[in-house]
Design a protein around this motif. Structure first.
Motif, PDB file in Angstrom:
ATOM      1  N   PHE A  35       0.832  -1.189   0.000  1.00 48.42           N
ATOM      2  CA  PHE A  35       0.000   0.000   0.000  1.00 48.42           C
ATOM      3  C   PHE A  35       0.875   1.250   0.000  1.00 48.42           C
ATOM      4  N   TYR A  37       0.276   5.307   1.191  1.00 46.56           N
ATOM      5  CA  TYR A  37      -0.604   6.283   1.804  1.00 46.56           C
ATOM      6  C   TYR A  37       0.057   7.652   1.771  1.00 46.56           C
ATOM      7  N   PHE A  47      -5.430   6.792   1.467  1.00 44.99           N
ATOM      8  CA  PHE A  47      -5.047   5.673   0.625  1.00 44.99           C
ATOM      9  C   PHE A  47      -4.826   6.149  -0.808  1.00 44.99           C
ATOM     10  N   TYR A  50      -2.880   0.296  -4.231  1.00 42.93           N
ATOM     11  CA  TYR A  50      -2.680  -1.029  -3.644  1.00 42.93           C
ATOM     12  C   TYR A  50      -2.195  -2.006  -4.723  1.00 42.93           C
ATOM     13  N   PHE A  91       3.839   7.223   2.825  1.00 41.17           N
ATOM     14  CA  PHE A  91       4.221   6.001   3.518  1.00 41.17           C
ATOM     15  C   PHE A  91       3.915   4.781   2.662  1.00 41.17           C
ATOM     16  N   ARG A  95       0.888  -5.589   4.130  1.00 40.44           N
ATOM     17  CA  ARG A  95       0.086  -6.491   4.930  1.00 40.44           C
ATOM     18  C   ARG A  95       0.418  -7.916   4.492  1.00 40.44           C
ATOM     19  N   LEU A  98      -2.368 -12.233   3.631  1.00 41.00           N
ATOM     20  CA  LEU A  98      -3.286 -11.216   3.162  1.00 41.00           C
ATOM     21  C   LEU A  98      -4.728 -11.403   3.580  1.00 41.00           C
ATOM     22  N   LEU A 105      -0.986  -3.551   9.307  1.00 37.27           N
ATOM     23  CA  LEU A 105      -0.067  -3.031   8.312  1.00 37.27           C
ATOM     24  C   LEU A 105       1.265  -2.713   8.980  1.00 37.27           C
ATOM     25  N   PHE A 107       4.389  -0.286   8.407  1.00 39.86           N
ATOM     26  CA  PHE A 107       4.710   0.932   7.661  1.00 39.86           C
ATOM     27  C   PHE A 107       6.209   1.175   7.615  1.00 39.86           C
TER      28      PHE A 107
END
Lengths: 117, 113
Positions: A35, A37, A47, A50, A91, A95, A98, A105, A107
């Motif tokens: 991901f 962000y 968000f 992905y 960021f 995950r 899944l 998450l 980061f």
């Protein structure tokens, strides 16, 4: 070992130019998601994009694209045609496991992007 | 806007006190998680709740606890506050076992003096 590494603490980009934010990850899990962000000064994590580990094509969302290189374990974010409003912290997150790990998450440390007019 | 709301937005406490932070999930989302973001760092996973039970926890001591209510709203409680607890606390909601985005609120900024 760090699971998510963002090696660029800060970056400048000229307005209307493209910029690449780097992200490398470390996992032995075959099923994972990556991901990106955006976090403006207000604090909310927005968000952007992905990529699932089994996705065959690189993800794209408007001006955002994810350059996913699975063998190199990298998931770089490309922002095309930068705008002043893109100035923020970015960021990368992962995950693992899944479909069973819920919302956990991991980061990276983030990259501060500053767009110059 | 994500539909995830948090309160309060800012608060100041002193060492040893207790704090409760609240989160209202996006409509229909049955899983909520909490993250701590220290200044200049990425968020760290505290725990998550699904169907009113904790079903995942990061590396945080037991003085960090939570609740999830039948309407999927949630609370984060921190007892015996320490200076290092000063951070932005983020709540995120999603549907269980769905790969994809989490929806974050704007966070509660806690300062411990």
């Amino acid at each position: 070992a760090q699971k998510i590494t963002q090696t660029q603490p800060g970056m400048f980009v000229q307005e209307k130019e493209a910029v690449t934010l780097d992200c490398t990850y470390d996992t032995s899990d075959p099923s994972y998601g990556l991901f990106w962000y955006k976090q403006p000064s207000s604090g909310e994590m927005i968000f952007l994009i992905y990529q699932g580990s089994y996705d065959q094509q690189n993800a794209t969302e408007g001006r955002y694209s994810l350059n996913f290189q699975k063998a190199r374990k990298s998931a770089n974010l490309v922002i095309s045609a930068s705008q002043l409003g893109d100035s923020a912290m970015y960021f990368c997150a992962m995950r693992e496991d899944l479909y069973n790990a819920g919302n956990m998450l991991t980061f990276g440390g983030g990259t501060r992007l500053m767009v110059k007019p | 806007e994500t539909g995830v709301t948090q309160s309060p937005t800012h608060l100041i406490k002193t060492r040893g006190q207790q704090v409760t932070l609240r989160c209202s999930s996006q409509s229909g989302h049955n899983t909520v998680s909490w993250y701590q973001q220290a200044l200049g760092q990425g968020p760290q996973f505290i725990f998550q709740y699904y169907r009113e039970e904790e079903n995942g926890r990061g590396n945080f001591p037991p003085r960090f606890s939570g609740l999830q209510f039948p309407n999927y709203s949630s609370e984060l409680n921190v007892n015996a506050l320490e200076l290092d607890d000063s951070a932005l606390y983020l709540c995120a909601s999603s549907l269980a076992n769905r790969a994809g985005e989490l929806f974050f609120g704007e966070g509660s900024r806690l300062t411990v003096l």
